[in-house]
Design a protein around this motif. Structure first.
Motif, PDB file in Angstrom:
ATOM      1  N   LYS A 118       4.573 105.813 -32.897  1.00 58.51           N
ATOM      2  CA  LYS A 118       4.721 104.643 -32.057  1.00 58.51           C
ATOM      3  C   LYS A 118       5.909 104.934 -30.965  1.00 58.51           C
ATOM      4  CE  LYS A 118       3.032 100.897 -30.041  1.00 58.51           C
ATOM      5  NZ  LYS A 118       3.163  99.524 -30.400  1.00 58.51           N
ATOM      6  N   ILE A 137       4.996 107.452 -28.337  1.00 58.55           N
ATOM      7  CA  ILE A 137       3.940 106.802 -27.440  1.00 58.55           C
ATOM      8  C   ILE A 137       4.886 105.815 -26.290  1.00 58.55           C
ATOM      9  CG2 ILE A 137       2.188 105.416 -27.016  1.00 58.55           C
ATOM     10  CD1 ILE A 137       1.283 108.106 -28.156  1.00 58.55           C
ATOM     11  N   ASN A 138       5.582 105.134 -26.960  1.00 61.15           N
ATOM     12  CA  ASN A 138       6.408 104.288 -25.959  1.00 61.15           C
ATOM     13  C   ASN A 138       7.356 104.981 -25.180  1.00 61.15           C
ATOM     14  OD1 ASN A 138       6.436 101.640 -28.607  1.00 61.15           O
ATOM     15  ND2 ASN A 138       5.426 101.392 -26.887  1.00 61.15           N
ATOM     16  N   ILE A 160       5.465 106.538 -22.343  1.00 67.00           N
ATOM     17  CA  ILE A 160       4.851 105.603 -21.488  1.00 67.00           C
ATOM     18  C   ILE A 160       5.681 104.462 -20.641  1.00 67.00           C
ATOM     19  CG2 ILE A 160       3.072 103.824 -21.215  1.00 67.00           C
ATOM     20  CD1 ILE A 160       1.443 105.000 -23.417  1.00 67.00           C
ATOM     21  N   ASN A 161       6.511 103.914 -21.605  1.00 67.99           N
ATOM     22  CA  ASN A 161       7.269 102.732 -20.980  1.00 67.99           C
ATOM     23  C   ASN A 161       8.144 102.884 -20.100  1.00 67.99           C
ATOM     24  OD1 ASN A 161       5.752 101.749 -23.306  1.00 67.99           O
ATOM     25  ND2 ASN A 161       7.182 100.364 -24.064  1.00 67.99           N
ATOM     26  N   VAL A 207      -4.120 106.306 -25.871  1.00 69.93           N
ATOM     27  CA  VAL A 207      -3.525 105.065 -25.424  1.00 69.93           C
ATOM     28  C   VAL A 207      -3.685 104.652 -23.772  1.00 69.93           C
ATOM     29  CG1 VAL A 207      -1.399 103.879 -25.513  1.00 69.93           C
ATOM     30  CG2 VAL A 207      -2.296 105.122 -27.526  1.00 69.93           C
ATOM     31  N   THR A 256      -5.382 101.485 -22.276  1.00 70.74           N
ATOM     32  CA  THR A 256      -4.322 100.454 -21.772  1.00 70.74           C
ATOM     33  C   THR A 256      -4.217 100.765 -20.328  1.00 70.74           C
ATOM     34  OG1 THR A 256      -2.597 101.484 -22.321  1.00 70.74           O
ATOM     35  CG2 THR A 256      -3.250 100.102 -23.933  1.00 70.74           C
ATOM     36  N   GLN A 293       0.214  96.436 -17.673  1.00 71.22           N
ATOM     37  CA  GLN A 293       1.822  96.566 -17.735  1.00 71.22           C
ATOM     38  C   GLN A 293       2.255  96.878 -18.922  1.00 71.22           C
ATOM     39  OE1 GLN A 293       3.323  93.291 -15.679  1.00 71.22           O
ATOM     40  NE2 GLN A 293       3.093  94.055 -13.696  1.00 71.22           N
ATOM     41  N   SER A 294       2.917  97.945 -19.090  1.00 71.18           N
ATOM     42  CA  SER A 294       3.584  98.202 -20.310  1.00 71.18           C
ATOM     43  C   SER A 294       4.532  96.880 -20.470  1.00 71.18           C
ATOM     44  CB  SER A 294       4.484  99.529 -20.181  1.00 71.18           C
ATOM     45  OG  SER A 294       5.746  99.344 -19.494  1.00 71.18           O
TER      46      SER A 294
HETATM   47  C1  LIG Z   1       1.309 101.066 -26.286  1.00 69.48           C
HETATM   48  C2  LIG Z   1       1.834 100.344 -25.042  1.00 69.48           C
HETATM   49  C3  LIG Z   1       2.484 101.494 -24.270  1.00 69.48           C
HETATM   50  C4  LIG Z   1       0.929  99.632 -24.327  1.00 69.48           C
HETATM   51  O1  LIG Z   1       1.221  99.104 -23.263  1.00 69.48           O
HETATM   52  C5  LIG Z   1       3.037  99.406 -25.622  1.00 69.48           C
HETATM   53  O2  LIG Z   1       3.072  99.618 -26.714  1.00 69.48           O
HETATM   54  C6  LIG Z   1       4.029  98.824 -24.729  1.00 69.48           C
HETATM   55  O3  LIG Z   1       3.603  98.388 -23.334  1.00 69.48           O
HETATM   56  O4  LIG Z   1       5.027  98.536 -25.389  1.00 69.48           O
END
Ligand SMILES: CC(C)(CO)C(=O)C(=O)O
Ligand SMILES: NC(=O)C1=CN([C@@H]2O[C@H](COP(=O)(O)OP(=O)(O)OC[C@H]3O[C@@H](n4cnc5c(N)ncnc54)[C@H](OP(=O)(O)O)[C@@H]3O)[C@@H](O)[C@H]2O)C=CC1
Length: 337
Positions: free
Chosen positions: A211, A214-215, A218-219, A275, A279, A283-284
């Motif tokens: 996790k 992934i964060n 993306i974030n 993911v 999603t 918005q993250s």
């Molecule tokens: C998986 C994700 C990136 C989904 O937006 C998330 O966990 C977040 O935004 O903190």
């Protein structure tokens, strides 16, 4: 006939996830209260829009510290950077023999518990979830039930004698076992009374790391480009550089025996794309916090990876640059609360 009193839950942090948990507890007729920041508040009312679009008006009792000291289960649904401060604040009254369950993104909490709350190590569980919720002016929106995993943070810890709480000092006997408390917790994630959306796992750290990756991918990028998660597909070259660095980081953890499972590029890439696709219109959480001028979990996500990498003499230039870009943006638009 069983005359044991009803089990009670105290939830600390009535934000988006906290409100969903209270909603779930209410609909299963469980006894729950919330601790909120303003301790004079005795109850909180809010609107929760469920995943099926139906709105529910909820009212939850707040800030009963006697109940906190006698709860069978403590749940923390706060941002990663608030956890240790809250646990230290309530250390004298938190019971010593009940599960304390943390639901958060980001890392570094285990190390801080080890350093600052070693007498409570035996109590901690971590939840990693893909559940999603957010709050806006219309209320709290429960967007997706997702899937959750939980497990002990310290797998081989026993109760420390130095943990003396209000409860122990008053020689009050605990009425329910840890297993009963965990069964109650798991019941919050039952669908139609049968399908479980939570699984207990032996090694939660692997789920935490996945996790975290992934964060971290993306974030901060959504903050840099001010885009929805799906918009990151326009920045695939940058994502690929970041993925390579995350794999380097994971491989170093694996080689140092800090984690037993390895992670392949395909695995990480497909997980990330899955993911992003699921999603794509979201918005993250980091972008939401940024736009609302709230503190970001950047230190607990990218900052954690960079600090650990430095200790392993690893250089992650793309991750470092992204981290600095996000920090610069925060400086330009400072946090209000
Ligand atoms: C998986 C994700 C990136 C989904 O937006 C998330 O966990 C977040 O935004 O903190
Ligand atoms: N929302 C989601 O969909 C998901 C969130 N997560 C993670 O779960 C964690 C919680 O997320 P979320 O619920 O969205 O966060 P929120 O920011 O919505 O909620 C956190 C809550 O904690 C409260 N809080 C902070 N400090 C204290 C304190 N000292 N005493 C009492 N209450 C306090 C905050 O109050 P105040 O507003 O006054 O600061 C706020 O209500 C985060 O780590 C997040 O990354 C993980 C998966 C999904």
């Amino acid at each position: 006939m069983n005359h044991a009193p009803k089990q009670t839950i105290t939830l600390i942090g009535l934000g988006a996830l906290g409100k969903v948990i209270v909603f779930k507890a209410n609909s299963r007729n469980l006894s729950i209260q919330a601790i909120v920041r303003h301790h004079t508040k005795m109850n909180c009312e809010y609107l929760l829009n469920d995943t099926d679009g139906v709105s529910h008006k909820l009212n939850v009792a707040c800030n009963d510290f006697e109940m906190l000291s006698q709860s069978d289960l403590i749940l923390l649904t706060v941002k990663a950077f608030s956890i240790i401060e809250i646990l230290e604040q309530f250390d004298k009254i938190l019971p010593c023999d009940v599960p304390i369950i943390l639901i958060n993104n980001g890392m570094g909490i285990k190390e801080q518990i080890e350093a600052r709350l070693p007498h409570r190590k035996h109590q901690f569980y971590q939840v990693i979830t893909t559940m999603a919720a957010y709050t806006d002016s219309l209320g709290t929106h429960f967007v997706s039930k997702g899937m959750s995993y939980y497990g002990k943070i310290f797998t081989s810890s026993i109760q420390s004698k130095s943990c003396m709480s209000f409860t122990e000092l008053n020689k009050k006997e605990r009425r329910h076992t840890e297993n009963e408390a965990l069964t109650m917790f798991e019941s919050l994630f039952l669908e139609n009374g049968e399908i479980s959306l939570i699984h207990r796992v032996h090694e939660i750290s692997y789920y935490q790391l996945e996790k975290l990756y992934i964060n971290a991918l993306i974030n901060p990028l959504t903050v840099k480009y001010q885009c929805l998660n799906g918009g990151l597909l326009d920045h695939i070259n940058e994502l690929n550089l970041l993925i390579d660095e995350i794999l380097l980081f994971h491989s170093a953890l694996h080689s140092s025996n800090a984690i037993s499972q390895n992670l392949s590029r395909d695995e990480l890439y497909f997980k990330l794309m899955d993911v992003i696709q699921k999603t794509q219109y979201n918005q993250s959480s980091m972008l939401q916090d940024f736009l609302a001028s709230r503190r970001l979990e950047i230190e607990e996500i990218s900052g954690y990876i960079l600090k650990k990498s430095a200790l392993m003499c690893l250089d992650l230039p793309a991750t470092q640059l992204l981290y600095e870009e996000v920090k610069k943006r925060i400086l330009r638009e400072p946090i209000k609360h």
